[in-house]
Structure formats: structure tokens, C-alpha cells
Design an enzyme around this catalytic site. Structure first.
Site, mmCIF file in Angstrom:
data_model
loop_
_atom_site.group_PDB
_atom_site.id
_atom_site.type_symbol
_atom_site.label_atom_id
_atom_site.label_comp_id
_atom_site.label_asym_id
_atom_site.label_seq_id
_atom_site.Cartn_x
_atom_site.Cartn_y
_atom_site.Cartn_z
ATOM 1 N N ALA A 243 -7.263 10.400 -12.373
ATOM 2 C CA ALA A 243 -6.378 9.636 -13.255
ATOM 3 C C ALA A 243 -5.116 9.232 -12.502
ATOM 4 O O ALA A 243 -4.043 9.099 -13.071
ATOM 5 C CB ALA A 243 -6.035 10.465 -14.492
ATOM 6 N N ASP B 28 -6.689 -3.967 -7.374
ATOM 7 C CA ASP B 28 -7.602 -2.890 -6.959
ATOM 8 C C ASP B 28 -8.766 -2.728 -7.940
ATOM 9 O O ASP B 28 -9.918 -2.638 -7.538
ATOM 10 C CB ASP B 28 -6.847 -1.551 -6.848
ATOM 11 C CG ASP B 28 -6.041 -1.456 -5.555
ATOM 12 O OD1 ASP B 28 -6.377 -2.158 -4.592
ATOM 13 O OD2 ASP B 28 -5.077 -0.666 -5.527
ATOM 14 N N LYS C 156 3.593 1.405 -3.877
ATOM 15 C CA LYS C 156 3.069 0.638 -5.015
ATOM 16 C C LYS C 156 3.951 0.747 -6.259
ATOM 17 O O LYS C 156 4.039 -0.187 -7.045
ATOM 18 C CB LYS C 156 1.635 1.082 -5.333
ATOM 19 C CG LYS C 156 0.628 0.623 -4.278
ATOM 20 C CD LYS C 156 -0.795 0.988 -4.643
ATOM 21 C CE LYS C 156 -1.768 0.482 -3.574
ATOM 22 N NZ LYS C 156 -3.178 0.719 -3.905
ATOM 23 N N THR D 237 0.845 -1.187 0.000
ATOM 24 C CA THR D 237 0.000 0.000 0.000
ATOM 25 C C THR D 237 0.892 1.252 0.000
ATOM 26 O O THR D 237 2.118 1.138 -0.096
ATOM 27 C CB THR D 237 -1.017 -0.071 1.172
ATOM 28 O OG1 THR D 237 -1.931 1.008 1.052
ATOM 29 C CG2 THR D 237 -0.356 -0.043 2.529
ATOM 30 N N GLY E 78 -3.309 6.554 -9.423
ATOM 31 C CA GLY E 78 -3.046 5.113 -9.372
ATOM 32 C C GLY E 78 -4.317 4.270 -9.387
ATOM 33 O O GLY E 78 -4.401 3.287 -10.127
ATOM 34 N N ALA E 79 -5.308 4.655 -8.600
ATOM 35 C CA ALA E 79 -6.526 3.837 -8.500
ATOM 36 C C ALA E 79 -7.293 3.838 -9.829
ATOM 37 O O ALA E 79 -7.788 2.805 -10.270
ATOM 38 C CB ALA E 79 -7.413 4.354 -7.364
#
Ligand code: NDP
Length: 278
Positions: A132, A106, A70, A66, A134-135
């Protein structure tokens, strides 16, 4: 014999729910394993990879990763899945025959929560993703695979959204835009807040006109109650609103199944971890 060792690594790590989630899964599926939490060092630069290597040397079989590691996990891995490759970030690692195999669950966890748990099919729908980072990057391939009629990625820095959409090259109708463009883009069936604005109590500048009468609104942050984004959705009459606790549990279930070869049940755990929105 010692049970198989797993851990989550991050910094800070005190808040993590991963040991609780994986402990619950292990008990439910009867797997002999332990799962701990490790605070990875931010300094020196090699601190993260040194900590992972020590964990492997001590017999570690896999790790969740986390913030803020990452990208570092991506960099030190030997083999990566397509979705990890595209997202440029890694949230799960498996250690096998001296190699580090990397994944990012994820996005699949998010899509599974929406389609399976919340019973909102994505196929044929207009989907809007805000953010826009990481997730959002991790979510793009799984969303595209669910075959929406249209997928739009809006970001404050439009260039970042454009780069992401170009890099994805997944086919179908995917476009990038800024928030102001959304005024003229009609209504969406699903609006996903993948920005980090909620973590500081802020609202991304999304116009209320994006929500269709039967829209769903999904907030990636969790445990924050009714965030400004979810409040806006509710104010304009959106019935289906949810936060990211289901995503958190589902990505964990994906990692667990990948490591152990058995898929745990998630419903009871999601219910247990859900903090009421209001
Ligand atoms: P990143 O830091 O990688 O990206 C942040 C994004 O948010 C960027 O697109 C940024 O826009 C945007 N942003 C930040 N503040 C604002 C604002 N005030 N208005 C509009 N846009 C804003 O974060 P992540 O992608 O890692 O995380 C995003 C969210 O997802 C967080 O809330 C995180 O907690 C949550 N999350 C939840 C998970 C779960 O399991 N439920 C798993 C992973 C993440 P710009 O590029 O223009 O700066």
C-alpha cells in the site's frame, strides 16, 4: 534553435534508464528534444524545488520524477490529475505558461503492460495487490477503471491499506486486508507484488493459496531476475509471470505522449530492456 529539454530527477540517479528510453522514443517519432538525468539534492529541504525551478528557467519543458522526490514534486505542483491527487505522488511534470502540471503514470503504465502487452484482461477478474505504498496507491484508480470483479489490497500495516481503499472511493468491490486474512479469501486471477520486499530479496508473507490455476503474477521490481515472489508463483505452477520492465517503459510512453502529442511504440524497447527471469 535549441531542442526542447526534458530530464529525470532523482537521488541516486546513476541507475536510471529514462534517458535511454526517451532518447529511443524521440528518435523513433522524430521529435527534436533532449532528455538528461539530474541528481537532485536531498539537503536542504528546498533543494529539490530550487533545482526544478532552475531547470524551468533554463527552458525545461518537462521532467520525470523518481525516488525520493515524488512527494516533493506533488507539493510544488500547481495543477494535478485525479490519479496524481489520489496517489499523493507525482512521476511526471509538464511546464507550461509558468505553471507546473503534475501527473502520475505509474499505474496506467502497469495496467497497460498487463492488458495490452501481456494480453491479460482485467475485466471480471479477481485481482490482488500486495502493498500500500506509493506504487500501489498510483495503481488503484487505473486498476479500478479496468473493472475487475474484485480488487483486494493487502498490506503488512493494514491501516495503510484501509486508508488507501477509503480514500480511493472509486466504487466497485475494493477491500483492504492483512496477509493473514488472505488464507480465507480464495484464489485470484492476478496477483501484483507492489511491495518493495523484492528490493531486499524478501518475500511478502503471501500464502500460496492465493494463486488460481490460471493465475498471472506480476512483480513491480525489474531487472532482479526471479524474485522470491515470482519464484513462489512459479513453484505453485503459475505460468504467466512478469516483472516491471514493461511498466517502466509504458509509464515513460504515457509521459512522452503527454508532452509531445505523439505515442511511441514500446514493444521493441521492452524486449531490448528485458533481463531474462532465469
Ligand atoms: P514504498 O516504499 O512506497 O512502499 C513499500 C511497500 O512495500 C509498503 O506497502 C510496505 O509495507 C511494503 N513492504 C516492504 N517490505 C516488505 C516486506 N518485507 N513484506 C511485506 N511488505 C513489505 O515503495 P513503492 O510503492 O514506491 O515501490 C514498490 C515497488 O514498486 C518497488 O519494488 C519499486 O522498485 C517498484 N516500482 C516499479 C516501477 C516500475 O516502473 N516498474 C515504478 C515504481 C515502483 P508497510 O506499509 O506495511 O511497511
Amino acid at each position: 534553435m535549441m531542442s526542447d529539454r526534458y530530464a529525470v530527477i532523482g537521488n541516486p540517479i546513476g541507475h536510471t534508464k529514462s534517458p535511454l528510453i526517451h532518447g529511443f522514443f524521440a528518435q523513433e517519432t522524430g521529435q527534436d528534444m533532449s532528455y538528461g538525468a539530474i541528481e537532485g539534492p536531498v539537503e536542504p529541504a528546498s533543494g529539490f524545488s530550487d533545482t526544478v525551478k532552475s531547470f524551468i528557467e533554463a527552458g525545461g519543458r518537462g521532467m520525470n520524477v523518481t525516488a525520493p522526490f515524488k512527494l516533493a514534486a506533488f507539493a510544488m505542483s500547481d495543477e494535478r490529475s485525479e490519479r496524481a491527487e489520489l496517489s499523493g505522488a507525482v512521476n511526471a511534470m509538464k511546464f507550461e505558461d509558468g505553471r507546473i502540471i503534475a501527473e502520475n503514470f505509474d499505474g496506467v503504465g502497469l495496467v497497460r503492460d498487463i492488458e495490452v502487452n501481456l494480453q491479460r484482461p482485467i475485466a471480471g477478474k479477481r485481482v490482488l495487490i500486495l502493498g500500500a505504498g506509493g506504487a500501489a496507491r498510483g495503481a488503484l484508480l487505473p486498476f479500478a477503471a479496468a473493472r475487475p470483479a474484485e480488487l483486494v489490497v493487502a498490506n503488512r500495516h493494514v491501516d495503510k491499506a484501509r486508508a488507501l481503499v477509503e480514500q480511493a472511493a472509486v466504487g466497485g468491490s475494493i477491500t483492504a486486508c492483512g496477509y493473514a486474512d488472505l488464507e480465507s479469501m480464495g484464489r485470484f486471477d492476478l496477483v501484483v507484488n507492489a511491495t518493495s520486499a523484492s528490493l531486499t530479496g524478501q518475500l511478502p508473507p503471501v500464502p500460496a493459496s492465493v494463486f488460481s490455476a490460471s493465475a498471472s503474477a506480476y512483480e513491480l521490481a525489474y531487472g532482479k531476475g526471479l524474485t522470491p515472489f515470482l519464484r513462489l508463483a512459479r513453484e505453485v505452477g503459475v505460468q504467466g509471470i512478469a516483472d516491471g520492465v514493461g511498466m517502466l517503459v509504458e509509464q515513460a510512453a504515457e509521459a512522452f505522449a503527454w508532452w509531445r502529442g505523439v505515442r511511441p511504440q514500446t514493444r521493441a524497447l521492452i524486449d531490448r530492456l528485458t533481463v531474462p527471469l532465469d
